[in-house]
Write an enzyme that holds these catalytic residues in place. Structure first.
Site, mmCIF file in Angstrom:
data_model
loop_
_atom_site.group_PDB
_atom_site.id
_atom_site.type_symbol
_atom_site.label_atom_id
_atom_site.label_comp_id
_atom_site.label_asym_id
_atom_site.label_seq_id
_atom_site.Cartn_x
_atom_site.Cartn_y
_atom_site.Cartn_z
ATOM 1 N N GLU A 188 -9.568 6.055 7.287
ATOM 2 C CA GLU A 188 -8.131 6.261 7.154
ATOM 3 C C GLU A 188 -7.715 7.504 6.362
ATOM 4 O O GLU A 188 -6.737 8.168 6.742
ATOM 5 C CB GLU A 188 -7.494 5.030 6.502
ATOM 6 C CG GLU A 188 -7.519 3.798 7.379
ATOM 7 C CD GLU A 188 -6.993 2.573 6.655
ATOM 8 O OE1 GLU A 188 -5.867 2.157 6.942
ATOM 9 O OE2 GLU A 188 -7.719 2.044 5.793
ATOM 10 N N ARG A 190 0.829 -1.211 0.000
ATOM 11 C CA ARG A 190 0.000 0.000 0.000
ATOM 12 C C ARG A 190 0.859 1.255 0.000
ATOM 13 O O ARG A 190 0.494 2.267 -0.616
ATOM 14 C CB ARG A 190 -0.971 0.003 1.185
ATOM 15 C CG ARG A 190 -1.969 1.151 1.113
ATOM 16 C CD ARG A 190 -3.075 1.031 2.138
ATOM 17 N NE ARG A 190 -4.174 0.179 1.734
ATOM 18 C CZ ARG A 190 -5.246 0.590 1.061
ATOM 19 N NH1 ARG A 190 -5.346 1.853 0.669
ATOM 20 N NH2 ARG A 190 -6.209 -0.242 0.772
#
Length: 771
Positions: free
Chosen positions: A718, A308
């Site tokens: 997030e 990620r």
């Protein structure tokens, strides 16, 4: 469906009635479990003696790895993390022995009776050490597009540099904990503080040598998780389950705060090296970056976290030629793990720092460089991993926040302030976030639900997500109420339980509402379809022949569209359905479509959609002490059509403040023996009320529904974390002002008082040399 209702547990949170793992006791007697962990960072275990500890009155068990009936493993995929140390310890904090006793005090007394002999081995404690020894976890990962080496050779301007980003402690209010209750025929019930009930179930089963159907994991709520309980909540559950199985009594382990901080992993610290090529207008032509992370001593989730970070290495900017390399290094520290953003912050920080450097090099405002490099709408919209951006909100958010904050005027005011003040400077920065929503491990993008309609018309919802304060259960309640046509007070969301919804994915990747909301909708759609023929019959019997049209479930009633006064109640319908022997329960399932990624080529479509946001931060820095304070923060964030605006805003405020901590105050230090030096609230500085910006405003982007997700909403957990990079770069802007923006400051993350003071001193020395 946008409606603010209070968090479903808000009153209980305030009154103290909300139940956590440490609060309830389903058994008449609960033993206290204690973990005895290694004081050495790397050592061979020569021998140990547990006999005296076992003799302490009130001690029921003292266990080592030989007591494990199943596999001595807690990593369900890689199997590189023993439940209890066997032969060698690899970090300070690695579990060695387990004690069950009548009280914590007795368990602690027993621990002091254990004697252990070690032979110390050479440790690896930094990324540099790991590099020198070639101690990679896996071979490097590479994502590449175009010809970055060739383009950099021809670029008008080239900058090279490196950036260190620090670790971060999760500091959830509720420490890691689990209560395990043994049942008949070796069954085990686990009450866990876990973001990942199914994995907790599977790890406990594997350690105990059981089948999954012999272990039930239930999660009522967590007192915070932030990723720290996605995998590492499994550990405490496995330890408590071992003690419960041996003693045949209920055992609870609730880590002390200091032990929790010593034992658990952190956000991965990174050291990144980069080369950037750009033209004289600041348009980026090519980017080469090597991301180096500290995994700790075993894999945990380090591989997907690095992936990620690589997926977000370019953040919001189109770069036609790019090579992103990810190196994961093993050290003798506790295994690092998931943390809000899951590698995204580390990747983005490098790029945002680079944008800042380009602007300073070209004597332009960084916001101008950012806008020049934004991903486009119809072109310039291909990511380095081959995904085409759709529904790009960057440009409308930028337009809104520039207008809202009067950015150009603010820049002039900051410059004017700095002209008048020698030892206090202000800084201003505006940074974006583009964050991909979906698990990058594609098979995790699935969710299940079990919905029960009772005869009185009330609804009980079971789903696979866990509530950790983020408001997931509240949003699921709202979705269920809207889909079933019931008032919110008629709907209850149950504790997450693996015996009711199996094979769940973790509540992570900001996808909890998206996936579980869709699964709940699927279950309710099945219920309504099953009930429709009976509802038609009841309406016809009550009102005679009426037009057969669209049947509406709304406000606790069922009626034909446009005929709201001719209705039956859902309670009447449910009661009659029971008499007619029609099932009033349904399972639901959802699999996120279109997500895929080929790791061998580094190409695919790993994200279902993207969330966007921008923030403008103004800070003030004392050049003598290095202390900074946030004067003003304004955010515009894209949440699609918000299901619950108050909860979404709360997540944005909270994420930003947590990000501000990572960017400024949360320094983690280890000594040369691998001991964590700041492992309590008196030495580890998380943001408090005094760190909150003096002016702090969040605006949800309006008129931007998301066609891809439940009720046209977007994930929010997030993405706002990375908006705190605006405060970090505003500090850098203030430091730069001390040298009239002529010298690129040395910088790191977090920008602690020490980092700031040293950077200012470096600028002063350079100025003295040049004059």
């Amino acid at each position: 469906m946008s409606k603010t209702i209070p968090h479903e547990s808000a009153i209980m949170h305030v009154t103290g009635e909300a139940v956590y793992v440490g609060d309830f006791s389903p058994a008449t007697r609960v033993l206290h479990g204690r973990v005895v962990y290694s004081p050495r960072c790397h050592a061979r275990i020569i021998g140990y003696d547990l006999s005296q500890a076992r003799k302490v009155k009130g001690v029921h068990a003292v266990l080592d790895y030989t007591a494990i009936p199943g596999l001595n493993q807690m990593n369900p995929v890689k199997h590189d993390e023993p439940c209890l140390a066997e032969g060698v310890v690899h970090c300070v904090g690695q579990a060695m022995f387990l004690i069950a006793a009548d009280s914590d005090e007795i368990a602690f007394e027993a621990e002091k009776k254990i004697t252990i002999t070690y032979e110390d081995l050479e440790p690896i404690l930094t990324i540099s050490d790991a590099k020198n020894k070639g101690n990679l976890l896996i071979p490097p990962r590479v994502y590449e597009m175009g010809s970055p080496d060739d383009v950099i050779l021809k670029a008008a301007n080239v900058l090279r540099g490196s950036l260190k980003t620090g670790a971060q402690e999760h500091w959830y209010l509720e420490t890691q904990g689990a209560l395990c209750v043994p049942g008949e025929n070796r069954e085990m019930t686990v009450y866990a503080s876990s973001q990942n009930p199914t994995e907790t179930q599977m790890v406990v089963a594997e350690v105990l040598g059981l089948q999954a159907n012999q272990v039930v994991c239930e999660v009522k709520r967590l007192g915070g998780g932030f990723g720290g309980k996605e995998s590492q909540g499994n550990h405490v559950a496995a330890w408590a389950a071992l003690l419960a199985q041996v003693t045949r009594q209920a055992v609870r382990i609730q880590l002390f705060r200091d032990d929790d901080q010593k034992i658990t992993g952190k956000r991965h610290r990174f050291e990144s090296d980069y080369t950037i090529g750009f033209d004289n207008d600041g348009r980026i032509m090519a980017y080469i970056v090597d991301l180096n992370s500290d995994a700790g001593w075993c894999a945990d989730l380090s591989v997907p976290i690095m992936e990620r970070a690589m997926f977000h290495a370019e953040n919001a900017y189109y770069i036609p030629h790019v090579r992103i390399t990810g190196n994961i290094w093993k050290t003798n520290l506790p295994s690092n793990t998931a943390f809000r953003g899951f590698g995204g912050p580390q990747g983005m920080a490098v790029m945002e720092n680079i944008i800042d450097q380009i602007a300073r090099f070209l004597k332009k405002d960084p916001l101008e460089i950012r806008q020049r490099n934004f991903y486009g709408i119809d072109d310039r919209n291909l990511t380095p991993y081959g995904q085409v951006l759709k529904n790009n909100r960057l440009h409308i958010i930028a337009e809104r926040i520039i207008s809202k904050t009067q950015y150009a005027e603010r820049r002039k005011k900051v410059d004017a302030f700095n002209m008048l003040h020698a030892n206090v400077k202000r800084g201003l920065a505006c940074t974006p976030v583009k964050f991909g929503i979906s698990f990058t491990t594609s098979f995790l993008n699935q969710a299940g639900a079990l919905v029960l309609l009772y005869k009185d018309g009330s609804l009980l919802v079971n789903h696979g997500g866990t509530e950790m304060g983020q408001g997931l259960h509240t949003k699921i309640l709202q979705i269920a109420a809207a889909e079933m046509g019931l008032p919110e007070e008629s709907v209850k969301v149950n504790a997450t339980n693996t015996a009711k919804v199996p094979n769940t994915s973790p509540t992570a990747a900001s996808s909890g509402t998206d996936m579980n909301g869709m699964a709940v909708k699927d279950a309710i759609d099945k219920l309504k379809k099953r009930l429709r023929p009976l509802a038609l019959k009841m309406l016809q019997n009550k009102y005679g022949d009426i037009v057969n049209g669209e049947l509406v479930f709304e406000d606790g009633k069922v009626f034909f569209e446009g005929e709201a006064l001719k209705c039956i109640s859902i309670a009447e319908l449910a009661d009659r359905a029971h008499l007619e022997r029609i099932s009033l329960s349904a399972t639901g399932f959802y699999a996120t479509p279109e997500v895929h990624f080929d790791r061998s080529t580094g190409k695919g479509h790993p994200f279902y959609y993207f969330a966007y946001g921008m923030s403008v931060s103004e800070v003030e820095v004392d050049l003598l002490t290095g202390r900074s304070r946030a004067v003003s923060v304004e955010i515009v964030h894209d949440v699609g059509d918000s299901i619950n605006p108050a909860i979404d805003k709360g997540q944005i405020y909270g994420a930003f403040i947590q990000g501000l901590g990572w960017c400024t105050t949360e320094v983690i230090r280890w000594d040369d023996k691998g001991n964590l030096l700041n492992h309590s609230p008196d030495t580890y500085k998380i943001p408090t009320l005094g760190d909150t910006p003096e002016y702090f405003e969040v605006e949800l982007l309006q008129g931007a529904p998301n066609p891809e997700a439940i009720h046209r909403s977007k994930a929010v957990g997030e993405p706002p974390f990375m908006l705190a990079l605006s405060a970090w770069l505003a500090i850098k802007d203030a430091i730069s002002a001390s040298g009239n923006h002529q010298i690129e400051p040395s910088f790191a993350l977090p920008a602690s008082n020490e980092v700031v003071a040293l950077s200012v001193e470096e600028i002063r020395k350079q100025l003295a040399t040049t004059h």
